[in-house]
Design an enzyme around this catalytic site. Structure first.
Site, PDB file in Angstrom:
ATOM      1  CB  CYS A 179      -0.922   0.006   1.228  1.00 55.83           C
ATOM      2  SG  CYS A 179      -2.038  -1.398   1.282  1.00 55.83           S
TER       3      CYS A 179
ATOM      4  CG  PHE B   1     -13.780   4.792  10.476  1.00 57.85           C
ATOM      5  CD1 PHE B   1     -12.907   3.846  10.990  1.00 57.85           C
ATOM      6  CD2 PHE B   1     -13.285   6.051  10.170  1.00 57.85           C
ATOM      7  CE1 PHE B   1     -11.573   4.146  11.215  1.00 57.85           C
ATOM      8  CE2 PHE B   1     -11.947   6.368  10.393  1.00 57.85           C
ATOM      9  CZ  PHE B   1     -11.092   5.410  10.914  1.00 57.85           C
ATOM     10  CB  ILE B   2     -19.018   0.948   6.915  1.00 56.42           C
ATOM     11  CG1 ILE B   2     -19.170   2.220   6.082  1.00 56.42           C
ATOM     12  CG2 ILE B   2     -20.362   0.227   7.029  1.00 56.42           C
ATOM     13  CD1 ILE B   2     -19.636   1.973   4.658  1.00 56.42           C
ATOM     14  NE  ARG B   3     -13.342  -0.099  10.914  1.00 55.20           N
ATOM     15  CZ  ARG B   3     -12.106   0.197  11.284  1.00 55.20           C
ATOM     16  NH1 ARG B   3     -11.814   0.322  12.572  1.00 55.20           N
ATOM     17  NH2 ARG B   3     -11.161   0.373  10.378  1.00 55.20           N
TER      18      ARG B   3
ATOM     19  NE  ARG C  75     -18.451   4.566  14.959  1.00 55.86           N
ATOM     20  CZ  ARG C  75     -17.258   4.836  14.411  1.00 55.86           C
ATOM     21  NH1 ARG C  75     -16.467   3.844  14.017  1.00 55.86           N
ATOM     22  NH2 ARG C  75     -16.851   6.079  14.255  1.00 55.86           N
TER      23      ARG C  75
END
Length: 264
Positions: free
Chosen positions: A108, A247-249, A252
């Site tokens: 990355c 931050f789709i966890r 939330r």
């Protein structure tokens, strides 16, 4: 699980202070060299699946081609030797002004930066998408993406990406390289003439500026990720009219740019 994607290795693990001998599942790295009109163009380190689509998507994102059926006359993949032979309708000869061969690692870091910002002006599209998606649909698509990847569950060593409608995943791809996973999707959409303007891109990795530009080149207006964005990526998203959600966890998420496409 496909033996081509993973292998097993005997390892020593320590769990709660105990030494344990066991087998672990390891993801495969595979070097593929693209030979464009008889000239070596790039070597990509990837997961050896959907190589045809990855090559198409990569060449499109680099501005070498625009259309699959119009610009490419043939693609031959030699997996035994690790070569992809591509012939185009216009006899493009790769530039060798900087170096004779470009190497693209799966990491990355900066290994791909020599490719970016050279052709972005003509290949990155400002989104005209009117598509919207609910907060709940964002959560559900991310859960579906992660749960559907057997390779990720077995190894934890790959990135996942999917092209979706608000309700379901249309096609998903997996690779050790973030960019490779997106190139595979891009190639699939070009090859099958999938209109992506009203689609959503769901991604497991960090939203860097390079990933944001890749999404713009694919043509989507909404990019969902379980990880964080960078400030440069968000600046590009603002300019290119792309909605970024990170931050789709759990239950939330954070909406960073163009929030009008995310509705309750």
């Amino acid at each position: 699980m496909d033996e081509q994607i993973t292998s097993t290795r005997k390892i020593i693990a320590f769990e709660k202070g105990e030494r344990i001998e066991k087998e672990d599942v390891i993801v495969t790295e595979f070097p593929l060299t693209i030979v464009l009109n008889g000239h070596e163009f790039a070597t990509m380190v990837c997961t050896p699946t959907y190589l045809n689509e990855m090559v198409i998507g990569f060449l499109a994102s680099e501005g070498v081609i625009r259309f699959y059926d119009r610009d490419i006359t043939s693609i031959t993949i030699d997996e035994n030797k690790g070569f992809a032979y591509v012939e185009t309708s216009s006899q493009i000869t790769p530039s060798i002004s900087n170096q004779t061969k470009r190497f693209i690692g799966s990491c990355c870091g900066k290994s791909r930066q020599s490719f970016y910002f050279q052709n972005d002006v003509k290949t990155a599209k400002t989104s005209m998408s009117k598509q919207t998606i609910t907060y709940q649909q964002c959560i559900q698509l991310m859960k579906e993406l992660q749960s559907s990847s057997r390779t990720f569950q077995a190894t934890g060593g790959v990135h996942n990406a999917a092209i979706c409608t608000p309700d379901t995943i249309i096609q998903a791809r997996t690779d050790i390289g973030r960019h490779n996973a997106l190139d595979k999707l891009y190639g699939h959409c070009l090859k099958h003439r999938i209109n992506v303007q009203d689609k959503i891109l769901v991604f497991s990795g960090r939203i860097s500026s390079e990933i944001l530009l890749k999404a713009a080149k694919i043509g989507v207006g909404i990019l969902l990720s379980k990880s964080a964005p960078t400030e440069l990526a968000l600046q590009a998203a603002e300019e290119l009219n792309i909605t970024t959600v990170g931050f789709i966890r759990g239950d939330r998420l954070n909406v960073y740019t163009h929030p009008d496409r995310i509705i309750l």
